[in-house]
Enzyme design. Sequence first.
Site, PDB file in Angstrom:
ATOM      1  CG  HIS A 126       7.580  19.105  28.950  1.00 17.39           C
ATOM      2  ND1 HIS A 126       6.715  18.977  27.888  1.00 17.39           N
ATOM      3  CD2 HIS A 126       7.402  20.366  29.429  1.00 17.39           C
ATOM      4  CE1 HIS A 126       6.036  20.116  27.747  1.00 17.39           C
ATOM      5  NE2 HIS A 126       6.428  20.969  28.676  1.00 17.39           N
ATOM      6  CD  GLU A 127       9.322  22.292  32.760  1.00 19.33           C
ATOM      7  OE1 GLU A 127       9.846  23.404  32.572  1.00 19.33           O
ATOM      8  OE2 GLU A 127       8.107  22.104  32.633  1.00 19.33           O
ATOM      9  CG  HIS A 130       9.588  24.311  27.765  1.00 16.16           C
ATOM     10  ND1 HIS A 130       8.773  24.662  26.720  1.00 16.16           N
ATOM     11  CD2 HIS A 130       8.764  23.748  28.697  1.00 16.16           C
ATOM     12  CE1 HIS A 130       7.518  24.327  26.992  1.00 16.16           C
ATOM     13  NE2 HIS A 130       7.482  23.765  28.184  1.00 16.16           N
ATOM     14  CD  GLU A 187       3.559  23.066  27.389  1.00 12.20           C
ATOM     15  OE1 GLU A 187       3.402  22.071  28.099  1.00 12.20           O
ATOM     16  OE2 GLU A 187       4.530  23.815  27.503  1.00 12.20           O
TER      17      GLU A 187
END
Length: 270
Positions: A126-127, A130, A187
Amino acid sequence: MTFRASRFFAFACVFLAACSTSPLGRSQLILVGDGQMNQMGLQSFDQLKHDTPVETNPAINAYVQCIAGPIAKIGGARAGVEKWEIVVFKSNEVNAFALPGGKIGVYTGILPVTKTAAQLAAVLGHEVGHVIAKHGAERVSEGLVAQGLTTAAGIGFKDKAYQPLILAGLGVGAQYGILLPHSRTQESEADLIGVDLMAEAGFDPRQSVELWKNMSAASGGKAPPEWMSTHPANDTRIAGLQGAIPAALPKYEAALKAGRAPNCPRPAGI
Ligand SMILES: [Zn+2]
């Protein structure tokens, strides 16, 4: 996006060539170039390393590297980053982050909450998502627009006036008291990219849903963990992840067949 920002967005697209497109096809306002963002990422990381003790336990470091390495390798190919620096910070904060320029930070406080290697892979996927989607650049750009600026020329981490904006934009301001939640759109983009990354790296994508259950439990009715404060959980989020799993599972199976099956023994006592 506010009315003012959306008008500026139209202006920027036409006159400043500041319009970009996210990997999922969304238009983005980006005033800050990749080189400038990488520099901001590196300087923010240096600052964090200066201010936070680094975990030296070899078993814990090996565990985190074993999980973060494959995620960084798969994600790096998409983000245009070959080499990543992965640091474990000794801190009770339930947090982790990835920065433009190839930096990953994992706080030891997130290890008990991510109960399996695949759950930590979900956080890191997920990070890195980004970073791939340039959300840091987008957030810093939005911050500049909010300050009435139309250019990022001369904006840098060394100028203390811009440090809070940069730390907040990159999502690493928590330890300095700057919590800026990501937008729901960012997100869900990071979630979808992250599920793909973990599957391709050989981690079971279904564990991303389990991660959110653990995060909710970790808050235990008290203040939510740091990572959850900036990544609010909601039913839409879980539904989005569950919806992404049927497409991710064949990628996971292909990774296993290709021999990408990270075996990361969990250290005792975390
Ligand atoms: Zn996020």
